[in-house]
Design a protein around this motif. Structure first.
Motif, mmCIF file in Angstrom:
data_model
loop_
_atom_site.group_PDB
_atom_site.id
_atom_site.type_symbol
_atom_site.label_atom_id
_atom_site.label_comp_id
_atom_site.label_asym_id
_atom_site.label_seq_id
_atom_site.Cartn_x
_atom_site.Cartn_y
_atom_site.Cartn_z
ATOM 1 N N ILE A 1 7.713 9.579 -15.494
ATOM 2 C CA ILE A 1 7.431 10.458 -14.364
ATOM 3 C C ILE A 1 6.809 11.757 -14.869
ATOM 4 O O ILE A 1 7.349 12.422 -15.752
ATOM 5 C CB ILE A 1 8.722 10.756 -13.568
ATOM 6 N N LYS A 2 5.681 12.099 -14.290
ATOM 7 C CA LYS A 2 4.987 13.359 -14.612
ATOM 8 C C LYS A 2 5.784 14.517 -14.005
ATOM 9 O O LYS A 2 6.323 14.404 -12.905
ATOM 10 C CB LYS A 2 3.579 13.327 -14.013
ATOM 11 N N THR A 3 5.860 15.639 -14.723
ATOM 12 C CA THR A 3 6.532 16.819 -14.191
ATOM 13 C C THR A 3 5.540 17.971 -14.069
ATOM 14 O O THR A 3 4.616 18.103 -14.869
ATOM 15 C CB THR A 3 7.721 17.268 -15.061
ATOM 16 N N ILE A 4 5.782 18.783 -13.052
ATOM 17 C CA ILE A 4 4.988 19.986 -12.813
ATOM 18 C C ILE A 4 5.974 21.128 -12.629
ATOM 19 O O ILE A 4 6.906 21.031 -11.827
ATOM 20 C CB ILE A 4 4.127 19.848 -11.540
ATOM 21 N N GLN A 5 5.781 22.200 -13.367
ATOM 22 C CA GLN A 5 6.641 23.377 -13.254
ATOM 23 C C GLN A 5 6.115 24.277 -12.142
ATOM 24 O O GLN A 5 4.944 24.661 -12.159
ATOM 25 C CB GLN A 5 6.643 24.155 -14.577
ATOM 26 N N PRO B 1 14.203 8.905 -6.723
ATOM 27 C CA PRO B 1 14.326 7.443 -6.625
ATOM 28 C C PRO B 1 13.285 6.701 -7.462
ATOM 29 O O PRO B 1 12.288 7.281 -7.911
ATOM 30 C CB PRO B 1 14.090 7.187 -5.132
ATOM 31 N N GLU B 2 13.539 5.422 -7.666
ATOM 32 C CA GLU B 2 12.566 4.560 -8.334
ATOM 33 C C GLU B 2 11.262 4.639 -7.552
ATOM 34 O O GLU B 2 11.266 4.735 -6.334
ATOM 35 C CB GLU B 2 13.062 3.110 -8.381
ATOM 36 N N GLY B 3 10.158 4.586 -8.259
ATOM 37 C CA GLY B 3 8.844 4.662 -7.620
ATOM 38 C C GLY B 3 8.275 6.069 -7.582
ATOM 39 O O GLY B 3 7.120 6.261 -7.223
ATOM 40 N N THR B 4 9.091 7.056 -7.966
ATOM 41 C CA THR B 4 8.603 8.428 -8.005
ATOM 42 C C THR B 4 7.582 8.548 -9.126
ATOM 43 O O THR B 4 7.812 8.079 -10.236
ATOM 44 C CB THR B 4 9.772 9.409 -8.243
ATOM 45 N N LYS B 5 6.460 9.181 -8.819
ATOM 46 C CA LYS B 5 5.387 9.356 -9.801
ATOM 47 C C LYS B 5 5.379 10.764 -10.384
ATOM 48 O O LYS B 5 5.025 10.951 -11.541
ATOM 49 C CB LYS B 5 4.021 9.090 -9.164
ATOM 50 N N ILE B 6 5.732 11.762 -9.552
ATOM 51 C CA ILE B 6 5.659 13.164 -9.959
ATOM 52 C C ILE B 6 6.907 13.884 -9.471
ATOM 53 O O ILE B 6 7.351 13.678 -8.337
ATOM 54 C CB ILE B 6 4.421 13.852 -9.357
ATOM 55 N N VAL B 7 7.465 14.747 -10.317
ATOM 56 C CA VAL B 7 8.547 15.635 -9.898
ATOM 57 C C VAL B 7 8.091 17.069 -10.119
ATOM 58 O O VAL B 7 7.678 17.435 -11.219
ATOM 59 C CB VAL B 7 9.866 15.366 -10.662
ATOM 60 N N ALA C 1 0.833 -1.203 0.000
ATOM 61 C CA ALA C 1 0.000 0.000 0.000
ATOM 62 C C ALA C 1 0.864 1.248 0.000
ATOM 63 O O ALA C 1 0.570 2.229 -0.671
ATOM 64 C CB ALA C 1 -0.931 0.000 1.211
ATOM 65 N N TYR C 2 1.958 1.233 0.761
ATOM 66 C CA TYR C 2 2.834 2.402 0.811
ATOM 67 C C TYR C 2 3.502 2.630 -0.537
ATOM 68 O O TYR C 2 3.522 3.738 -1.038
ATOM 69 C CB TYR C 2 3.899 2.247 1.897
ATOM 70 N N SER C 3 4.019 1.578 -1.149
ATOM 71 C CA SER C 3 4.710 1.762 -2.420
ATOM 72 C C SER C 3 3.737 2.128 -3.532
ATOM 73 O O SER C 3 4.127 2.745 -4.509
ATOM 74 C CB SER C 3 5.505 0.506 -2.790
ATOM 75 N N ALA C 4 2.458 1.764 -3.385
ATOM 76 C CA ALA C 4 1.475 2.105 -4.398
ATOM 77 C C ALA C 4 1.050 3.564 -4.295
ATOM 78 O O ALA C 4 0.505 4.112 -5.237
ATOM 79 C CB ALA C 4 0.254 1.194 -4.267
ATOM 80 N N SER C 5 1.273 4.195 -3.123
ATOM 81 C CA SER C 5 0.904 5.603 -2.998
ATOM 82 C C SER C 5 1.874 6.441 -3.820
ATOM 83 O O SER C 5 3.026 6.081 -4.006
ATOM 84 C CB SER C 5 0.926 6.034 -1.533
ATOM 85 N N ALA C 6 1.368 7.549 -4.323
ATOM 86 C CA ALA C 6 2.193 8.400 -5.183
ATOM 87 C C ALA C 6 3.379 8.943 -4.412
ATOM 88 O O ALA C 6 3.259 9.367 -3.274
ATOM 89 C CB ALA C 6 1.348 9.540 -5.737
#
Length: 168
Positions: free
Chosen positions: A126-130, A86-92, A21-26
């Motif tokens: 990985i999705k990026t947000i400015q 790190p691996e598992g990052t969904k958004i930067v 569950a933790y690793s599945a969270s964003a």
């Protein structure tokens, strides 16, 4: 006290489920320089920490990691990209700031570094947000410290609030 094998098995499954569950969270990483780091207000008041608290208040288990480094440039961010994201990052959340300009880095070199960072993150899915626009708007609206470069705690709160809509 004797513990049954069935209890240990059930406990092991429960622990494994919590890990999944933790690793599945964003996982969100805020990559930037001093405003990301929280210069002058501390990391607990910086927008990454405030964003994490806002998300958690809405019931999210999202963790927001602060990878801000005072004085960093786009070339520095590029060189530490692998270790900061790190691996598992969904958004930067990208907040490049103005250190390139202050250090005499050409606009072409800055743009090449930004393009490389974005390309590498895209290649990893990985999705990026400015965030630079949000930071600039907060500074221009008077939410700046006396140096007129760094955000106040209220400025960080405003940036975090604006980022909320982009985090899913």
């Amino acid at each position: 006290m004797k513990i049954s094998k069935m209890f240990i098995f059930a406990l092991t499954l429960a622990i494994a489920g919590l890990g999944a569950a933790y690793s599945a969270s964003a996982q969100v990483v805020a990559l930037g320089a001093s405003n990301t780091e929280g210069h002058g207000v501390g990391s607990s008041e910086a927008f990454p920490a405030q964003l994490e608290r806002m998300l958690q208040a809405k019931g999210s288990s999202t963790h927001v990691s602060n990878a801000g480094v005072f004085g960093d440039t786009t070339s520095g961010m590029l060189s530490r990209l692998s270790s900061s994201v790190p691996e598992g990052t969904k958004i930067v959340i990208l907040q490049f700031g103005g250190n390139d300009f202050r250090q005499g880095i050409s606009p072409a070199a800055r743009q090449a570094n930004i393009a490389s960072i974005q390309q590498q993150l895209r290649a990893r899915g990985i999705k990026t947000i400015q965030a630079d626009g949000f930071v600039k708007a907060a500074l221009q609206s008077g939410l700046a410290q006396s140096d007129h470069i760094h955000l106040t705690a209220a400025g960080h709160q405003r940036v975090a609030s604006q980022l909320m809509g982009s985090i899913r």
